[in-house]
Design a protein around this motif. Sequence first.
Motif, PDB file in Angstrom:
ATOM      1  N   ARG A  19       0.810  -1.218   0.000  1.00  0.00           N
ATOM      2  CA  ARG A  19       0.000   0.000   0.000  1.00  0.00           C
ATOM      3  C   ARG A  19       0.843   1.268   0.000  1.00  0.00           C
ATOM      4  O   ARG A  19       0.332   2.353  -0.299  1.00  0.00           O
ATOM      5  CB  ARG A  19      -0.938   0.000   1.213  1.00  0.00           C
ATOM      6  CG  ARG A  19      -2.082  -0.992   1.104  1.00  0.00           C
ATOM      7  CD  ARG A  19      -2.883  -1.077   2.382  1.00  0.00           C
ATOM      8  NE  ARG A  19      -2.143  -1.735   3.453  1.00  0.00           N
ATOM      9  CZ  ARG A  19      -2.643  -2.001   4.644  1.00  0.00           C
ATOM     10  NH1 ARG A  19      -3.875  -1.634   4.952  1.00  0.00           N
ATOM     11  NH2 ARG A  19      -1.919  -2.616   5.556  1.00  0.00           N
ATOM     12  N   SER A  20       2.104   1.179   0.337  1.00  0.00           N
ATOM     13  CA  SER A  20       2.961   2.366   0.357  1.00  0.00           C
ATOM     14  C   SER A  20       3.621   2.636  -0.986  1.00  0.00           C
ATOM     15  O   SER A  20       4.400   3.586  -1.121  1.00  0.00           O
ATOM     16  CB  SER A  20       4.055   2.196   1.421  1.00  0.00           C
ATOM     17  OG  SER A  20       4.933   1.125   1.066  1.00  0.00           O
ATOM     18  N   THR A  21       3.309   1.830  -2.003  1.00  0.00           N
ATOM     19  CA  THR A  21       3.966   1.958  -3.306  1.00  0.00           C
ATOM     20  C   THR A  21       3.677   3.309  -3.940  1.00  0.00           C
ATOM     21  O   THR A  21       2.527   3.697  -4.141  1.00  0.00           O
ATOM     22  CB  THR A  21       3.507   0.844  -4.256  1.00  0.00           C
ATOM     23  OG1 THR A  21       3.771  -0.425  -3.648  1.00  0.00           O
ATOM     24  CG2 THR A  21       4.232   0.937  -5.584  1.00  0.00           C
ATOM     25  N   SER A  33      -0.583   2.753  -8.567  1.00  0.00           N
ATOM     26  CA  SER A  33      -0.110   3.625  -7.499  1.00  0.00           C
ATOM     27  C   SER A  33      -1.268   4.394  -6.871  1.00  0.00           C
ATOM     28  O   SER A  33      -1.335   4.551  -5.644  1.00  0.00           O
ATOM     29  CB  SER A  33       0.940   4.596  -8.052  1.00  0.00           C
ATOM     30  OG  SER A  33       1.364   5.510  -7.060  1.00  0.00           O
ATOM     31  N   ALA A  60      -3.137   2.033  -4.702  1.00  0.00           N
ATOM     32  CA  ALA A  60      -2.409   1.815  -3.454  1.00  0.00           C
ATOM     33  C   ALA A  60      -2.585   3.000  -2.505  1.00  0.00           C
ATOM     34  O   ALA A  60      -2.675   2.823  -1.282  1.00  0.00           O
ATOM     35  CB  ALA A  60      -0.924   1.591  -3.759  1.00  0.00           C
ATOM     36  N   HIS A  67      -5.794   2.669  -0.617  1.00  0.00           N
ATOM     37  CA  HIS A  67      -5.642   1.677   0.451  1.00  0.00           C
ATOM     38  C   HIS A  67      -4.859   2.265   1.624  1.00  0.00           C
ATOM     39  O   HIS A  67      -5.182   2.010   2.795  1.00  0.00           O
ATOM     40  CB  HIS A  67      -4.915   0.443  -0.087  1.00  0.00           C
ATOM     41  CG  HIS A  67      -5.796  -0.516  -0.819  1.00  0.00           C
ATOM     42  ND1 HIS A  67      -6.428  -1.571  -0.202  1.00  0.00           N
ATOM     43  CD2 HIS A  67      -6.150  -0.577  -2.127  1.00  0.00           C
ATOM     44  CE1 HIS A  67      -7.136  -2.244  -1.094  1.00  0.00           C
ATOM     45  NE2 HIS A  67      -6.985  -1.672  -2.271  1.00  0.00           N
ATOM     46  N   ASP A  68      -3.830   3.021   1.307  1.00  0.00           N
ATOM     47  CA  ASP A  68      -2.930   3.533   2.344  1.00  0.00           C
ATOM     48  C   ASP A  68      -3.596   4.627   3.181  1.00  0.00           C
ATOM     49  O   ASP A  68      -3.569   4.592   4.420  1.00  0.00           O
ATOM     50  CB  ASP A  68      -1.659   4.071   1.684  1.00  0.00           C
ATOM     51  CG  ASP A  68      -0.514   4.234   2.677  1.00  0.00           C
ATOM     52  OD1 ASP A  68      -0.635   3.740   3.822  1.00  0.00           O
ATOM     53  OD2 ASP A  68       0.505   4.843   2.311  1.00  0.00           O
ATOM     54  N   ARG A  73      -6.504   3.710   5.820  1.00  0.00           N
ATOM     55  CA  ARG A  73      -6.267   2.809   6.958  1.00  0.00           C
ATOM     56  C   ARG A  73      -6.895   3.355   8.231  1.00  0.00           C
ATOM     57  O   ARG A  73      -6.721   4.525   8.581  1.00  0.00           O
ATOM     58  CB  ARG A  73      -4.755   2.632   7.187  1.00  0.00           C
ATOM     59  CG  ARG A  73      -4.103   1.663   6.222  1.00  0.00           C
ATOM     60  CD  ARG A  73      -2.638   1.483   6.586  1.00  0.00           C
ATOM     61  NE  ARG A  73      -1.855   2.681   6.312  1.00  0.00           N
ATOM     62  CZ  ARG A  73      -0.735   3.019   6.958  1.00  0.00           C
ATOM     63  NH1 ARG A  73      -0.286   2.260   7.930  1.00  0.00           N
ATOM     64  NH2 ARG A  73      -0.078   4.113   6.621  1.00  0.00           N
ATOM     65  N   ARG A  77     -13.588   2.913   5.086  1.00  0.00           N
ATOM     66  CA  ARG A  77     -12.595   2.242   4.238  1.00  0.00           C
ATOM     67  C   ARG A  77     -13.218   1.097   3.421  1.00  0.00           C
ATOM     68  O   ARG A  77     -13.076   1.054   2.199  1.00  0.00           O
ATOM     69  CB  ARG A  77     -11.460   1.705   5.106  1.00  0.00           C
ATOM     70  CG  ARG A  77     -10.488   0.802   4.366  1.00  0.00           C
ATOM     71  CD  ARG A  77      -9.476   0.214   5.356  1.00  0.00           C
ATOM     72  NE  ARG A  77      -8.637  -0.789   4.731  1.00  0.00           N
ATOM     73  CZ  ARG A  77      -7.546  -0.527   4.031  1.00  0.00           C
ATOM     74  NH1 ARG A  77      -7.169   0.724   3.857  1.00  0.00           N
ATOM     75  NH2 ARG A  77      -6.831  -1.495   3.495  1.00  0.00           N
ATOM     76  N   LEU A 106     -13.610   1.037  -0.673  1.00  0.00           N
ATOM     77  CA  LEU A 106     -12.818   0.142  -1.507  1.00  0.00           C
ATOM     78  C   LEU A 106     -13.704  -0.779  -2.339  1.00  0.00           C
ATOM     79  O   LEU A 106     -13.403  -1.057  -3.507  1.00  0.00           O
ATOM     80  CB  LEU A 106     -11.857  -0.676  -0.635  1.00  0.00           C
ATOM     81  CG  LEU A 106     -10.721   0.111   0.016  1.00  0.00           C
ATOM     82  CD1 LEU A 106      -9.876  -0.803   0.899  1.00  0.00           C
ATOM     83  CD2 LEU A 106      -9.841   0.776  -1.045  1.00  0.00           C
ATOM     84  N   ARG A 110       0.983  11.261   0.250  1.00  0.00           N
ATOM     85  CA  ARG A 110       0.999  10.311   1.372  1.00  0.00           C
ATOM     86  C   ARG A 110       2.007  10.710   2.439  1.00  0.00           C
ATOM     87  O   ARG A 110       1.822  10.436   3.616  1.00  0.00           O
ATOM     88  CB  ARG A 110       1.290   8.901   0.852  1.00  0.00           C
ATOM     89  CG  ARG A 110       0.031   8.175   0.455  1.00  0.00           C
ATOM     90  CD  ARG A 110       0.310   6.804  -0.040  1.00  0.00           C
ATOM     91  NE  ARG A 110       0.619   6.801  -1.463  1.00  0.00           N
ATOM     92  CZ  ARG A 110       0.842   5.705  -2.164  1.00  0.00           C
ATOM     93  NH1 ARG A 110       0.799   4.535  -1.570  1.00  0.00           N
ATOM     94  NH2 ARG A 110       1.103   5.766  -3.452  1.00  0.00           N
TER      95      ARG A 110
END
Length: 319
Positions: free
Chosen positions: A214-216, A257, A260, A263-264, A267, A272, A276, A307
Amino acid sequence: MIPAVGIGAGLAAALLFSVVITGSPLAVLLYSAAPLPIFIAALGWNHRAGLYASAAGALAVTLGLSLPAGFAFACIIALPAWWIAYLALLARSDESGAVEWYPLGHLMVWIAGTATLASVASALVMTTDYETYRAVIARIVDNLLAEMVRSKMVTLPQGKTAADLSADITPLLVRAVPLGIAASIVTTISANLWLAAKTVQFSGRLPRPWPFIRSTTLPRTALLLLAAGLVTATLDGFVGLAGASLVGALLAAFMFSGLAMLHDLSRGQAWRTPMLISVYVALIVMQAVLTPLLALAGMIDTLLGLRKRAAMPPPPPQA
């Protein structure tokens, strides 16, 4: 052990690749999984197993089908899978002994690059004459549009015929075909890489710790490559085809990206799960609308570091 694993994986990949000649929907699905055995061999043993698999599979396809088919297998399926698996397991240690693995964002850029090369290779396998390539693709597009009109999937304006529709749309679609092919290759490579890594992880052979996907975030270099692709796509010939392929591949990478990022940033939020679910459903039913929006979100995140600005606080230290 490594040669045997690699050869077995290569033969399995060659079989999955070759069944596409039957033209059935199941064959297309199996073809999409052709890189999977090579990924598993390269990730679970090492990249040399991936090379053995690439060579064995290319030889098997050449002997079973033809030399152009073997070339297509090597350039579109085998070598991209081997190279991406090799990069995924690259690591370096600092002075304290901490291991830094190859970043997922940079890996996605490489996936886009290999997808671009694979897209160009797929065109060259068809023909090395660009005008012949355009004529073949235009004929395919014309037949598809005519079928859509016959099946009432497309409603023509009053006084318009299928031939008029083809004359208006076909030139644009022909230019866009490499973009779509490259984007689909990025999706195929990414899906097979994830599935292979999960499989190898379950077996206990994955040397790399499972990353926080998720941090991509793609590096800013990807934005420069996208700009270069947009400029190159305006040119004629296979050079323009390569530019369009690069644009399509990078847009797909930015789309992942952007996904992701959702998703990130979501959290721990109560909304959420419904958010999604809505996004993934929309990706299925409104792909043409949502995919560009997710790609745009990924580009903005790369450019502005959204982010990093909205980073969640670290978890409290354990007692």
